[in-house]
Design an enzyme around this catalytic site. Structure first.
Site, short mmCIF file in Angstrom:
data_model
loop_
_atom_site.label_atom_id
_atom_site.label_comp_id
_atom_site.label_asym_id
_atom_site.label_seq_id
_atom_site.Cartn_x
_atom_site.Cartn_y
_atom_site.Cartn_z
N LYS A 137 0.84 -1.21 0.00
CA LYS A 137 0.00 0.00 0.00
C LYS A 137 0.87 1.26 0.00
O LYS A 137 0.68 2.17 -0.79
CB LYS A 137 -0.90 0.01 1.24
N ASN A 138 1.86 1.28 0.90
CA ASN A 138 2.65 2.50 1.02
C ASN A 138 3.60 2.72 -0.15
O ASN A 138 4.15 3.80 -0.30
CB ASN A 138 3.42 2.50 2.35
N CYS A 163 -4.33 13.14 11.73
CA CYS A 163 -4.52 11.70 11.80
C CYS A 163 -4.39 11.29 13.24
O CYS A 163 -3.65 11.90 14.02
CB CYS A 163 -3.46 11.02 10.95
N ARG A 172 1.24 14.90 12.42
CA ARG A 172 1.59 14.73 11.02
C ARG A 172 1.74 16.07 10.27
O ARG A 172 0.98 16.38 9.35
CB ARG A 172 0.57 13.81 10.33
N ASP A 187 4.86 0.85 11.99
CA ASP A 187 3.63 0.25 11.48
C ASP A 187 3.45 -1.21 11.91
O ASP A 187 2.44 -1.83 11.59
CB ASP A 187 3.56 0.37 9.95
N ARG A 196 -8.68 -0.02 4.46
CA ARG A 196 -7.71 0.91 3.85
C ARG A 196 -6.43 0.20 3.47
O ARG A 196 -5.75 0.61 2.53
CB ARG A 196 -7.35 2.03 4.85
C1 UD1 Z 1 4.56 7.04 6.20
C2 UD1 Z 1 3.62 5.85 6.15
C3 UD1 Z 1 3.13 5.50 7.56
C4 UD1 Z 1 4.32 5.29 8.50
C5 UD1 Z 1 5.29 6.47 8.43
C6 UD1 Z 1 6.58 6.23 9.23
C7 UD1 Z 1 2.58 6.08 3.97
C8 UD1 Z 1 1.36 6.40 3.19
N1 UD1 Z 1 2.48 6.20 5.30
O1 UD1 Z 1 3.80 8.13 6.69
O2 UD1 Z 1 2.35 4.31 7.47
O3 UD1 Z 1 3.87 5.15 9.83
O4 UD1 Z 1 5.67 6.73 7.06
O5 UD1 Z 1 7.21 5.09 8.76
O6 UD1 Z 1 3.60 5.69 3.43
N2 UD1 Z 1 7.34 14.90 9.99
C9 UD1 Z 1 7.63 16.22 10.23
N3 UD1 Z 1 7.42 17.11 9.20
C10 UD1 Z 1 6.97 16.74 7.97
C11 UD1 Z 1 6.68 15.37 7.75
C12 UD1 Z 1 6.88 14.47 8.79
O7 UD1 Z 1 8.04 16.61 11.33
O8 UD1 Z 1 6.82 17.60 7.09
C13 UD1 Z 1 7.53 13.91 11.10
C14 UD1 Z 1 6.22 13.24 11.55
O9 UD1 Z 1 5.56 14.03 12.51
C15 UD1 Z 1 6.72 11.92 12.11
C16 UD1 Z 1 7.98 11.60 11.27
O10 UD1 Z 1 8.32 12.83 10.61
O11 UD1 Z 1 7.12 12.06 13.44
C17 UD1 Z 1 7.75 10.55 10.20
O12 UD1 Z 1 6.71 10.95 9.33
P1 UD1 Z 1 6.69 10.52 7.80
O13 UD1 Z 1 7.83 9.62 7.53
O14 UD1 Z 1 6.54 11.76 6.96
O15 UD1 Z 1 5.33 9.70 7.72
P2 UD1 Z 1 4.35 9.62 6.50
O16 UD1 Z 1 5.08 9.70 5.22
O17 UD1 Z 1 3.18 10.53 6.74
#
Ligand code: UD1
Length: 421
Positions: A22-23, A115, A120, A305, A398
């Protein structure tokens, strides 16, 4: 609304085919927006997140054709997204930001909703695009991004190795003018998969699987065909289904190389894991499992995850386990639900929980607030005495393809019950 009725099950036995990730498929589908030619994606899983993204891509002017289990996407008539509903429904909708901005020079996108597992934020996505020359404004819940001409290559250092930001900026950089370097990029296998698609489309990217990615922007990308990797989180989840029922399952298509840390933990708990070329054999027949400590981290560390699913296993393993969650600030929402089933868990602050194994869980009505936590409750239900009713199955829809079919085929007692509206 439907729910799952899960009853104590015998040791699971047989084979479970692991679906495509999925991811990985979500950013890959958005990669198709970078070209006006056809992008064909093979073996796309049937998940509501994929359906939601199809609707969002269609609202971006992208034609979406299903051919068997493949998707053929064509963004020849790309436009700004028109359907905000789909953006708010799914966090991963931010993946359209980079590609649409790179091709259209302008994008207006409703900010994806928050979320349950954490705040996020999107600061890395937005500040990186700014460093590449975009003007960004947040107004009335929308991101407005504009560029004059093309995005410009830049040397960007992420403060956190964000998966989403790495995918987004990587996609945007393929069409930027000049070289972009991303330092502290995420290294998850799903990013490698996206790089493979982009490379097949004509992108110039160096540093796959490392935390430094170098992208030489090109004027245009072309169509391509791509097979998505197997879902490591789904594979890890079913490995625990084998372990928690003292069963023996072969996980077909699972890639051991993407599950190093979870496999190490399973072995330390007493589960036998045999690694095949494209499969994993999980055997916990007659084994008494013992608790282990886990600490979530960026890849190749222990995946956040899989934290909830491992915690479910620890509730019925001997001894104590310390679970530390380092990625998301609110990812213990399965704890009160597991405790309703008789688990012994003590949460300390936001980030750690001590699980002390109990002999037996007992079935209860439970409800989870996110996808992986919901699966943890299904797992607990397989090992609990009596019946567990897992509500809010839309979370599971999902991200777990044919969940009840796959589990029933290996002997689990699980039923999807559709209630009258
Ligand atoms: C993706 C995965 C999710 C998984 C996560 C971490 C998908 C669709 N989802 O989510 O299942 O749990 O990776 O492996 O692939 N952060 C910031 N600023 C930003 C973006 C992120 O501070 O602009 C922080 C977040 O708060 C979090 C960390 O970075 O603490 C990791 O987030 P991120 O890797 O971006 O997660 P997603 O891509 O949303």
């Amino acid at each position: 609304m439907a729910h799952y009725a899960v009853r104590e099950s015998p040791p699971l036995r047989g084979e479970i085919p692991i679906s495509t990730s999925k991811n990985a498929v979500l950013p890959i589908m958005c990669g198709a927006l970078l070209t006006g030619e056809d992008v064909r994606i093979e073996r796309v899983p049937e998940l509501t997140d994929v359906k939601t993204l199809c609707a969002l891509l269609a609202s971006c002017g992208c034609s979406v054709k299903k051919e068997g289990d493949a998707l053929v996407l064509n963004a020849g008539a790309l436009q700004n997204p028109q359907d905000e509903e789909d953006v708010r429904k799914m966090r991963a909708s931010y993946y359209v930001l980079g590609p649409v901005l790179a091709r259209e020079g302008h994008v207006e996108l409703s900010l994806p909703g928050g979320c349950a597992i954490g705040a996020r934020p999107m600061d890395i996505h937005l500040s990186s695009l700014e460093q590449m020359g975009a003007t960004i404004e947040i107004k009335n819940g929308y991101v407005h991004a504009d560029i004059k001409g093309r995005l410009k290559g830049a040397h960007i250092t992420f403060h956190t190795a964000s998966v989403g930001a790495t995918c987004n900026i990587l996609m945007a950089a393929t069409l930027a003018e000049g070289e972009t370097v991303i330092e502290n990029a995420a290294k998850e296998p799903e990013i490698g998969d996206l790089i493979d698609l982009l490379t097949a489309m004509g992108a110039k990217i160096e540093g796959r699987d490392s935390s430094k990615l170098t992208i030489q922007g090109v004027d245009k990308l072309h169509g391509a065909q791509h097979k998505v990797i197997a879902d490591r989180i789904e594979a890890g989840s079913y490995a625990i289904a084998a372990a928690i029922t003292n069963g023996r399952l072969e996980l077909i298509n699972a890639q051991a190389s993407t599950l190093r840390t979870p496999i190490e933990i399973l072995r330390a708990m007493g589960v036998s894991v045999e690694e095949g070329k494209d499969s994993l054999l999980i055997d916990a027949k007659g084994k008494t499992l013992t608790g282990q400590d886990i600490m979530t981290d960026y890849y190749p560390g222990f995946p956040t995850d899989l934290q909830a699913q491992f915690m479910a296993l620890m509730t019925v393993s001997e001894g104590a386990s310390l679970v530390t969650e380092n990625i998301w600030e609110n990812r213990f929402m399965h704890v009160p639900e597991l405790m309703r089933m008789g688990a012994n868990i003590n949460v300390h602050g936001h980030a750690s929980a001590i699980v002390r194994g109990v002999k037996r869980l007992s079935g209860a009505p439970v409800m989870a607030t996110d996808l992986r936590a919901s699966f943890a409750l299904v797992l607990a239900g397989l090992a609990a005495e009596g019946e567990t009713v897992v509500n809010r199955v839309y979370h599971l829809d999902r991200g777990y393809e044919k969940l009840d079919e796959k589990l029933r085929a290996v002997g689990a007692d699980i039923e999807r019950i559709k209630e009258a509206d």
